[in-house]
Design an enzyme around this catalytic site. Structure first.
Site: not given
Ligand code: AMP
Length: 296
Positions: A36-37
Site C-alpha cells: 500500500g505504501h
Molecule cells: P500509515 O503508515 O499507516 O500512516 O499510512 C501511510 C499512507 O499509506 C496513508 O496515506 C495510508 O492511507 C496509506 N495506506 C495504508 N495502507 C494502504 C493500503 N492498503 N493501500 C493504499 N494505501 C494505504
C-alpha cells in the site's frame, strides 16, 4: 536515497529542485512499509521530479491506551524498500525535531473529523492534521499522496488544505489488498494466524453490502445490517459500521455516492476498511486530482 533528520536538512536538500521549478511529491507515512505504501511511492515517483517519503510515528494521533508503543518500527528495512521504489529522500525526524520546545499549535479539522474513527479515537484527526500540516510546511510539496484505505483521513486532509489555502495538490489512491481481499495495513502484522483468517471477514462484509447496493438496496440501515451480519459471522467485534456521503462524510442521501466505512477489533488489533457505493455513476468533473460524482 538519502535519509534526512531535520527541517534544515530537508530545506537544503530541496532548495535546488524548488528554485528550478521541479515538482516535489511527498508521501507521509508511519513506516512498516507494505505494498500500500509502495504504491503511493511508485505513483509519486511517476508523477514527480523529486520524491520525499516521511517516516514518523506520530504520537499525537494515538489516544491513551492505543498501540503507540508497540507500533512496528524498522527504519533500516523501510529505507531499503523506499530506495527500491525510487524515493529520493526519506525524512525520518525525531519527536524533538517535530515538536521543538514551545510547540503549541493544533489544527482542528472540524466536523469532518467527528464520527467514524473520530468518535472512537479522541484527538486522532487533530493529531493527523497538525503533523501533516507541519510536514507540508517542512517539505513544501507540490503534491502529497494518501491512501483511500484511510478514507476519513483523506477527507480531513482535503478539508485543511482547502480551509488553510495550503498550496498542495492531494492525490488519493486506491486501497491495495492481499490476494484474499484483506486491506494491507501495518497493523496486520499484529494478527495471529487464526485472527488473520477471521480478519478477511472485513472485506467480505464490504462486498456483501456492495452486492446489495448493486441490486438496488439504498436503505443505509439495511446496508449496514448486511455488513454487520457478515462481520458477526466472522467473529469480528464491530466498532462501527456506517454509510455516509462519499464526499462530505455527512448524512447519506440516495441520489449521491456513499461510502460504507467499517472498524472492527480482532483480538487486540483494530482494523478499518471501506468501500464506495456508486452504481451507474461516472466522474463528471475532475480538478486537483479530485473526482465529483453524479448520476450518469
Ligand atoms: P500509515 O503508515 O499507516 O500512516 O499510512 C501511510 C499512507 O499509506 C496513508 O496515506 C495510508 O492511507 C496509506 N495506506 C495504508 N495502507 C494502504 C493500503 N492498503 N493501500 C493504499 N494505501 C494505504
Amino acid at each position: 536515497m538519502r535519509t534526512l533528520r531535520t527541517t534544515r536538512e530537508v530545506r537544503a536538500a530541496l532548495f535546488g529542485a524548488r528554485t528550478s521549478g521541479k515538482r516535489i511529491g511527498l508521501v507521509p507515512t508511519m513506516g512498516a512499509f507494505h505494498d500500500g505504501h509502495l504504491s503511493l511511492m511508485r505513483t509519486a515517483r511517476a508523477e514527480s521530479d523529486v520524491v520525499v517519503v516521511s517516516l514518523f510515528v506520530n504520537p499525537l494521533q494515538f489516544a491513551a491506551g492505543e498501540d503507540l508503543h508497540r507500533y512496528p518500527r524498522n527504519e533500516a528495512d523501510d529505507a531499503e524498500s523506499a530506495a527500491t521504489a525510487g524515493v529520493d529522500f526519506l525524512f525520518a525526524p525525531s519527536d524533538e525535531e517535530m515538536f521543538p520546545p514551545g510547540f503549541a499549535t493544533s489544527v482542528d479539522p472540524g466536523a469532518v473529523a467527528l464520527g467514524l474513527c473520530g468518535a472512537n479515537r479522541p484527538g486522532h484527526f487533530e493529531g493527523v492534521a497538525t503533523v501533516v500540516t507541519r510536514l507540508f510546511g517542512i517539505v513544501g510539496p507540490d503534491t502529497a499522496y494518501f491512501g483511500l484505505k484511510d478514507y476519513q483521513q483523506v477527507a480531513v486532509i482535503r478539508r485543511i488544505v482547502e480551509d488553510l489555502a495550503l498550496p498542495v495538490e492531494i492525490r488519493a489512491l486506491p486501497t491495495v489488498r492481499e490476494p484474499d481481499g484483506l486491506a494491507m495495513s501495518s497493523r496486520n502484522r499484529y494478527l495471529t494466524p487464526e485472527e488473520r483468517e477471521r480478519a478477511v471477514g472485513l472485506f467480505h462484509a464490504l462486498q456483501h453490502a456492495s452486492s446489495r447496493y448493486a441490486e438496488g438496496e439504498r436503505d443505509p440501515a439495511v446496508l449496514c445490517a448486511t455488513a454487520a451480519a457478515t462481520l458477526g459471522d466472522a467473529g469480528l467485534d464491530v466498532e462501527y459500521v456506517e454509510v455516509r456521503d462519499a464526499e462530505t462524510l455527512g448524512v447519506y442521501t440516495p441520489e449521491r455516492a456513499a461510502v460504507l466505512a467499517v472498524a472492527v477489533r480482532v483480538g487486540d488489533t483494530r482494523l478499518i476498511d471501506n468501500i464506495v457505493l456508486a452504481p451507474a455513476l461516472k466522474p463528471v468533473q475532475r480538478f486537483a486530482g479530485r473526482t465529483n460524482w453524479s448520476e450518469a
